[in-house]
Design a protein around this motif. Sequence first.
Motif, PDB file in Angstrom:
ATOM      1  N   SER A  69       0.259  -0.857  -0.133  1.00 48.11           N
ATOM      2  CA  SER A  69      -0.272   0.362  -0.074  1.00 48.11           C
ATOM      3  C   SER A  69       0.655   1.518  -0.105  1.00 48.11           C
ATOM      4  CB  SER A  69      -1.013  -0.281   1.391  1.00 48.11           C
ATOM      5  OG  SER A  69      -0.452  -0.010   2.206  1.00 48.11           O
ATOM      6  N   LYS A  70       2.130   1.291   0.960  1.00 47.93           N
ATOM      7  CA  LYS A  70       3.092   2.724   0.325  1.00 47.93           C
ATOM      8  C   LYS A  70       3.452   2.476  -0.564  1.00 47.93           C
ATOM      9  CE  LYS A  70       4.546   2.289   6.242  1.00 47.93           C
ATOM     10  NZ  LYS A  70       3.702   3.724   5.629  1.00 47.93           N
ATOM     11  N   TRP A  92       2.181   1.511  -3.108  1.00 44.84           N
ATOM     12  CA  TRP A  92       1.363   2.220  -4.011  1.00 44.84           C
ATOM     13  C   TRP A  92       1.012   3.299  -4.232  1.00 44.84           C
ATOM     14  CZ3 TRP A  92      -1.880   1.970  -8.257  1.00 44.84           C
ATOM     15  CH2 TRP A  92      -3.399   3.056  -8.769  1.00 44.84           C
ATOM     16  N   ARG A  93       1.114   4.109  -3.321  1.00 48.53           N
ATOM     17  CA  ARG A  93       0.922   5.253  -3.147  1.00 48.53           C
ATOM     18  C   ARG A  93       1.991   5.960  -3.729  1.00 48.53           C
ATOM     19  NH1 ARG A  93      -1.439   3.574   2.191  1.00 48.53           N
ATOM     20  NH2 ARG A  93       0.819   4.409   2.915  1.00 48.53           N
ATOM     21  N   ALA A  94       3.378   5.630  -3.598  1.00 48.95           N
ATOM     22  CA  ALA A  94       4.171   6.593  -3.898  1.00 48.95           C
ATOM     23  C   ALA A  94       3.652   6.034  -5.315  1.00 48.95           C
ATOM     24  CB  ALA A  94       5.716   5.973  -3.214  1.00 48.95           C
ATOM     25  N   GLU A  95       3.870   5.010  -5.781  1.00 50.71           N
ATOM     26  CA  GLU A  95       3.978   4.520  -7.652  1.00 50.71           C
ATOM     27  C   GLU A  95       2.440   5.713  -8.402  1.00 50.71           C
ATOM     28  OE1 GLU A  95       5.607   3.069  -9.123  1.00 50.71           O
ATOM     29  OE2 GLU A  95       6.498   1.758  -8.311  1.00 50.71           O
ATOM     30  N   ARG A  96       1.489   5.744  -7.173  1.00 52.06           N
ATOM     31  CA  ARG A  96       0.456   6.699  -7.239  1.00 52.06           C
ATOM     32  C   ARG A  96       0.416   8.221  -7.825  1.00 52.06           C
ATOM     33  NH1 ARG A  96      -4.831   6.111  -4.116  1.00 52.06           N
ATOM     34  NH2 ARG A  96      -3.262   7.551  -3.126  1.00 52.06           N
ATOM     35  N   LYS A  97       1.776   8.479  -7.568  1.00 50.97           N
ATOM     36  CA  LYS A  97       1.963  10.067  -7.518  1.00 50.97           C
ATOM     37  C   LYS A  97       2.956  10.240  -8.363  1.00 50.97           C
ATOM     38  CE  LYS A  97       2.349  12.303  -2.974  1.00 50.97           C
ATOM     39  NZ  LYS A  97       3.172  12.381  -1.843  1.00 50.97           N
TER      40      LYS A  97
END
Length: 595
Positions: free
Chosen positions: A248-249, A251-256
Amino acid sequence: MNTVKKKDTFFQVITRIIPMQFQAAPFNCILENILAVMHGLSFSLTVVATQHLFDTISKASASEAGFSDCMASLFLLTGATFGQQLLNGIHNFHGTGILFPKSSGKLTVLLHRKLKDIDPAQFENTDFLDDLNKAREGIQAIPLCCMILFLCVSFYGVYFLSIGTYLFTLKPMLLITLLLAFIPAILAQTINIRVFTRLEEQSAPLRREHEYYQKAICDREYFKETRILGAFSFFNQLFTDTLELLNSKIWRAERKIALLQLVLNITTFAGMGTSAYLLFTATMNGEITVGMFAAVFAALGQIFDIMNEIVSKHIGSMNRDIGKINNFLHLLDMPDRTGSLSTPDFTKGVAAYGISYTYPGRENPAVKNVSLNLAEGETIAIVGENGAGKSTLVRLLTGIYRPLEGRVIIGGLDTAKIAPSSLYKGISGVFQKYQRYKMTLEENVAISDSLAKAGLDQAESALREAGFEKGSIRMEDMLSPEFGGIDLSGGQWQRIAIARGLYRVNDFIVLDEPTSAIDPIEETRIYKQFQRLAEGKCALVVTHRLGSAKLADRVVVLEAGEIVDMGTHEELLSRPGKYADMWAAQAQWYEREEK
């Protein structure tokens, strides 16, 4: 760790790792850059050869050139293309197949040498273990980052310098448009550095957790207990939960980063469209030839692909890795445990003066205000309940740990002032948590630096002294089913560990509860043999079976990290106290032993 982490800037990191890379593989770094320069020039040569071919064909259609001229231009383009592909293969093979593994290996050695000199007490520190996990990730990141830098300077730099000069001579605005198209993308990548550095800081503890849970599920050391006790589901759930949190961490970085990548793609598309329009108008206005148009138009896609590759792939990759590299450099910057070189004189014995020690992250000291003298030729037994501080005291008395208060003098040398390599000379030990090395029987015994002085005969002698019955087992047999060898019982492994300690030439020997898998009668036999082997030496025995403590000259009783009693076995039994209480609780064992 108690040190404050210093985060170097991107350029500070680069200026540190480039010399490090050249030291790891100097010849290969030079060769990598030479190949990169030749590779970059081959791309520009292909563009020029393409222009020459189309211009020659155009002239031939106007009867200004012949068939042989066209064939010569075709052969020139074919040769340039073939050379480009050949250099591409050689360059890629050298980088990934030779330079990367060689550099990674040298950096691993560098890390291991650093760990050898770090205070062993750090391995009890959770923060340090997290940093070590991050540093190991940095081993792979440094050569990759350096190879990208070599690409950017020697390959892409040479390519864009040559192709940029070519484009500028055709139409200056064409080059300017290409550069402006990628300025926003480069700025976006500076944000990525912060995102992935923060991600690495948060991920390392979770990564260490989920690696441990995976080991508990799959490792040979754990599988019998986890299967018998039905603990698979328990560890699997912990593994799954930790992995989901880690993902999840990420994913949040990759989304940004994906949103920033979208901006990059839009900017790139607009720049490519503008460049194509300028190229078309220049051809229609007669500013450039048809051959120039064909060559540059064919190269436009390649130029934008390369620029996009630099910004999105290579700079993005460096952004992801910069945090890992920073952690590797931070570990290298940790202070070493240093000291002067000397040789201990064990005729002076071993002494502790008011020593105390508290493990990192804990409030209560494991050892508190302990004073003790161990004379040459004396054997002292250290006893106490679990958690009394026995093993910690042994680590302090052997110089593995340095006391936070007080002093430890080993063979006349102060452990706070002498280098560990000097302190360990002449010390041997067998510890409760001994290792089962996946090596041959001989190698399992003869791992110490006395190997060159002794050899096979000494290893076999140590095994006999430890009570190991070889039977059909040969010294060259591999002791690991995972490597096609054999497995041993717990008691056999324990005797090998004892033989390992006896094998090393020593004047100070420690037995720290090494006989838990051996029955009391056999344990007494081993300790009696140990008593004979320790004659004239300084010797420490840590045991939870008090029958073995009878063999020591003095017995030290520990409770909550403090010495609560001391004396011979008979003296301690003659008065009320902790030792007498422990003896009474175990008395029935020894009554049976004596029958």
